[in-house]
Design a protein around this motif. Structure first.
Motif, PDB file in Angstrom:
ATOM      1  N   SER A 128      -0.868   5.233 -13.954  1.00 14.68           N
ATOM      2  CA  SER A 128      -0.878   4.403 -15.160  1.00 14.68           C
ATOM      3  C   SER A 128      -0.257   3.055 -14.843  1.00 14.68           C
ATOM      4  N   ARG A 129      -0.449   2.144 -15.757  1.00 15.72           N
ATOM      5  CA  ARG A 129       0.029   0.791 -15.576  1.00 15.72           C
ATOM      6  C   ARG A 129       1.536   0.741 -15.295  1.00 15.72           C
ATOM      7  N   GLU A 130       2.292   1.514 -16.069  1.00 23.89           N
ATOM      8  CA  GLU A 130       3.750   1.479 -15.932  1.00 23.89           C
ATOM      9  C   GLU A 130       4.184   2.006 -14.568  1.00 23.89           C
ATOM     10  N   VAL A 131       3.559   3.127 -14.199  1.00 24.14           N
ATOM     11  CA  VAL A 131       3.919   3.729 -12.929  1.00 24.14           C
ATOM     12  C   VAL A 131       3.562   2.776 -11.788  1.00 24.14           C
ATOM     13  N   LEU A 132       2.424   2.122 -11.977  1.00 19.09           N
ATOM     14  CA  LEU A 132       1.933   1.229 -10.946  1.00 19.09           C
ATOM     15  C   LEU A 132       2.955   0.161 -10.590  1.00 19.09           C
ATOM     16  N   GLN A 133       3.616  -0.355 -11.631  1.00 15.75           N
ATOM     17  CA  GLN A 133       4.584  -1.413 -11.385  1.00 15.75           C
ATOM     18  C   GLN A 133       5.742  -0.956 -10.505  1.00 15.75           C
ATOM     19  N   GLN A 134       6.028   0.338 -10.617  1.00  7.98           N
ATOM     20  CA  GLN A 134       7.144   0.871  -9.842  1.00  7.98           C
ATOM     21  C   GLN A 134       6.702   1.264  -8.441  1.00  7.98           C
ATOM     22  N   ASP A 135       5.401   1.299  -8.280  1.00 13.00           N
ATOM     23  CA  ASP A 135       4.863   1.920  -7.086  1.00 13.00           C
ATOM     24  C   ASP A 135       5.289   1.219  -5.803  1.00 13.00           C
ATOM     25  N   TYR A 136       5.831   2.022  -4.921  1.00  8.46           N
ATOM     26  CA  TYR A 136       6.333   1.491  -3.663  1.00  8.46           C
ATOM     27  C   TYR A 136       5.202   0.928  -2.809  1.00  8.46           C
ATOM     28  N   GLN A 137       4.095   1.664  -2.769  1.00  9.93           N
ATOM     29  CA  GLN A 137       2.947   1.214  -1.976  1.00  9.93           C
ATOM     30  C   GLN A 137       2.460  -0.154  -2.450  1.00  9.93           C
ATOM     31  N   LYS A 165      -8.167  -6.332   6.816  1.00  7.97           N
ATOM     32  CA  LYS A 165      -8.036  -4.874   6.838  1.00  7.97           C
ATOM     33  C   LYS A 165      -6.670  -4.583   7.423  1.00  7.97           C
ATOM     34  N   VAL A 166      -5.863  -3.878   6.668  1.00  6.17           N
ATOM     35  CA  VAL A 166      -4.502  -3.635   7.127  1.00  6.17           C
ATOM     36  C   VAL A 166      -4.298  -2.147   7.336  1.00  6.17           C
ATOM     37  N   GLU A 167      -3.733  -1.811   8.460  1.00  5.76           N
ATOM     38  CA  GLU A 167      -3.404  -0.412   8.705  1.00  5.76           C
ATOM     39  C   GLU A 167      -1.978  -0.322   9.196  1.00  5.76           C
ATOM     40  N   GLY A 168      -1.297   0.729   8.847  1.00  5.58           N
ATOM     41  CA  GLY A 168       0.086   0.865   9.283  1.00  5.58           C
ATOM     42  C   GLY A 168       0.881   1.510   8.187  1.00  5.58           C
ATOM     43  N   GLN A 169       2.002   0.875   7.858  1.00  4.96           N
ATOM     44  CA  GLN A 169       2.864   1.392   6.799  1.00  4.96           C
ATOM     45  C   GLN A 169       2.080   1.642   5.521  1.00  4.96           C
TER      46      GLN A 169
END
Ligand code: ADP
Length: 623
Positions: free
Chosen positions: A340-349, A272-276
């Motif tokens: 969407s899949r494409e956006v996901l790849q760019q996703d910073y998180q 379980k990760v919390e933080g950034q």
């Protein structure tokens, strides 16, 4: 009513279920419940965008009913249901995802392996029943159908009545035998415990009416029966629970069920990760590579959930290639559901999550290596090549992550060793890490140079995987120690005096060595005496970046231009042959040169270009 036949593959599977000796027959319930939950998922997703569904989220449920008199277990859901055609297609054929791979593997595997390895789905109900009926009404349709089968003979489908959309599966339990007490499945406690064990995390309530007894109010010794509807599952996804509340069995069964393995994982990582960034991850390191792991059809990736809802089944961006063997899931509230899949790849998180996951896997593997060597070695046998490949592929950028996770068999105790352990054992005066390449350890041990290095008391790493030497070249060095291929590089094992002596021997015999080199031709760039051989008369040493082993690997690739390592024939200066050579006339010297060259190739595991000539030269010598 006409009886229809099952498709051939399905019949085979069905036969297997009916006659199964599989001991964990209880998993039929898990399979049936999984299907019910999937069916509800489908309708639930639809309800998010389609008001006409008219069922609120809280009304979705799975209901179990037990009937002792008729020996039936019934599982009902108010999910999407099936039309007559769907009943026919879905239950008459195996055509689905997991089942497809299953088909190809069916021939060689026992039923125990198959049932354990692939969730076999609906047909597993026939492990415990001799008759199964499926009453179903598809959402949006006003007619219902009843599918009935008593096993491999076939099935029937007929029109039926059902008030609402959904499916009711009724299993008529087999008669009890000495080995199997099927009537156990009619007991409330048994069903509850199976649900707890395998289906606790199912997102919809699984309810059952249970019969209870209570004292009659106002009376001390009078009791009355009453019934109560109980929810059997906690509905909390396993990964959301506290680690302390989870039994290892629960993790294992979850893993086997979701990720189609029949063995428990080598390691469970629940974090379980919390933080950034905030997420729950439940990761598994398998014990063995899946059968398609080293093939193109293998897809890496983790399941991705957003707040408990699955948004992608195999998200590749969550795992680097060298950890592609890891299975599992990530659940984060920080991701948007509609992404969407494409956006996901760019996703910073997502990148952030991937980075932390990579670190976590590395640290868990490191701990396993330190604290549970046996498991690590087993893991390494399955996936070590992938780690080494990671070193090579990244041109060394993954050095920090991977260099302490890789191992090689070493001449020290013939066991796996890490580079760190090797360096710790290095003796005073040893400056480099020695390795030798070959198909097997036994073949490597036959190499003349290996013998020589070992006789000086140095440890050698055996490189038996094709990728080994390529990976190590990317690494360049480890703790400032460079890697030396005992067959390729200048070994520098001699004392100054020995060096002088060999230099002189080579100068004195310059003429003769030149003639020998000419006789062998372009296959070698020169012939020289060496001190580094012990018993063998001669060996081939390559110079430059390309070793003879790499030559073998590269030439084995399709479309390889014939690639040649730069090779020198080295003659053992301390072998009787060295003196003999000096006594020969030019013609005989040429023949000896060729023979020594061919011998050296054979010992080095290379083929000789002209076996006929070799044979002729030998016979000539013999007579
Ligand atoms: P799998 O679940 O692996 O696809 P199964 O043999 O368990 O294989 O089921 C075959 C198909 O039958 C499912 O994919 C689904 O389409 C359909 N099915 C099974 N049970 C139900 C159910 N309770 N409601 C709706 N469809 C179902």
């Amino acid at each position: 009513m006409k009886k229809k036949q099952f498709k051939a593959e399905s019949k085979k599977l069905l036969d297997m279920m009916i006659n199964s000796i599989y001991t964990h027959k209880e998993i039929f319930l898990r399979e049936i419940i999984s299907n019910a939950s999937d069916a509800i998922d489908k309708l639930y997703f639809r309800s998010l965008t389609d008001d006409s569904v008219g069922i609120s989220k809280d009304d979705f449920k799975i209901t179990i009913a037990l009937d002792k008199e008729n020996r039936t277990v019934t599982v009902a859901d108010n999910g999407c249901g099936m039309t007559a055609e769907e009943l026919e297609n879905n239950l008459g054929t195996i055509a689905k995802s997991g089942s497809l791979d299953f088909k190809n593997n069916m021939e060689e595997k026992s039923d125990v392996e198959i049932i354990g390895q692939f969730g076999v789905g609906f047909y597993s109900s026939f492990m415990v029943s001799d008759k199964v009926t499926v009453l179903s009404r598809a959402f949006g349709s006003d007619e219902a159908n009843l599918w009935t089968s008593e096993g491999a003979e076939g099935y029937t489908i007929e029109k039926a009545e059902k008030a609402e959309a959904g499916t009711v599966i009724t299993m008529y339990l087999k008669e009890d035998t000495e080995e199997n007490k099927y009537s156990d499945y009619l007991e409330t406690y048994r069903i509850s415990s199976i649900i707890k064990k395998y289906s606790d995390y199912i997102r919809y309530p699984i309810t059952m009416e249970v019969q209870l007894t209570r004292p009659v109010e106002g009376s001390e010794n009078e009791f009355e029966n009453y019934s109560e509807v109980k929810t059997l599952n906690s509905m909390i996804p396993l990964w959301r629970k506290n680690k302390s509340e989870i039994q290892s069995e629960e993790y294992e069964s979850f893993y086997k069920d979701k990720f189609y393995d029949y063995e428990k994982p080598a390691k469970v990582i629940h974090s379980k990760v919390e933080g950034q960034t905030t997420y729950d991850a439940l990761l598994f390191i398998p014990k063995k590579a899946p059968y398609d792991y080293y093939s193109k059809s293998f897809e890496k990736g983790l399941q991705l959930y957003s707040n408990g809802v699955l948004i992608m089944d195999k998200c590749p961006d969550l795992l680097p290639d060298y950890f592609s063997f890891v299975k599992g899931l990530v659940d984060s509230a920080d991701l948007s559901l509609n992404i969407s899949r494409e956006v996901l790849q760019q996703d910073y998180q997502l990148k952030l999550i991937a980075k932390t996951i990579e670190k976590k896997i590395k640290s868990e593997l490191t701990t396993m290596l330190r604290k549970d060597r046996e498991t690590y070695e087993e893991f390494f046998k399955a996936f070590g090549v992938q780690l080494k490949y990671g070193l090579y592929e990244g041109y060394g950028v993954n050095k920090e992550t991977l260099q302490d996770l890789i191992m090689f068999i070493s001449s020290h105790e013939d066991k796996y060793t890490t580079l760190n352990e090797y360096v710790d054992r290095m003796q005073d005066g040893q400056k480099v890490i020695y390795y030798a390449c070959g198909e097997t350890k036994a073949k490597i041990d036959m190499l003349p140079q290996v013998e020589a290095v070992k006789s000086k008391g140095y440890e050698i790493l055996y490189f038996t995987d094709n990728v080994d030497e390529f990976a190590i070249q990317m690494l360049m060095n480890y703790e400032d120690k460079s890697f030396v291929n005992v067959c390729a590089d200048k070994l520098d094992l001699d004392t100054d005096e020995e060096k002088e002596a060999i230099k002189k021997a080579n100068e004195d015999a310059k003429d003769m060595l030149g003639k020998m080199s000419d006789a062998i031709g372009e296959s070698v760039t020169g012939v020289r005496f060496t001190n580094s051989l012990k018993n063998h008369p001669a060996c081939l040493t390559s110079e430059g970046m390309l070793s003879t082993e790499m030559e073998k690997v590269l030439n084995a690739m399709p479309n390889a231009d014939s690639i040649k390592a730069e090779t020198v024939l080295e003659i053992n200066a301390n072998h009787a042959i060295a003196e003999k050579l000096k006594t020969l006339d030019d013609e005989t010297l040429a023949k000896y040169a060729k023979l020594l060259y061919m011998q050296a190739r054979l010992i080095g595991g290379l083929s000789i270009e002209d076996p006929a000539e070799f044979s002729n030269l030998i016979s000539e010598l013999m007579v």
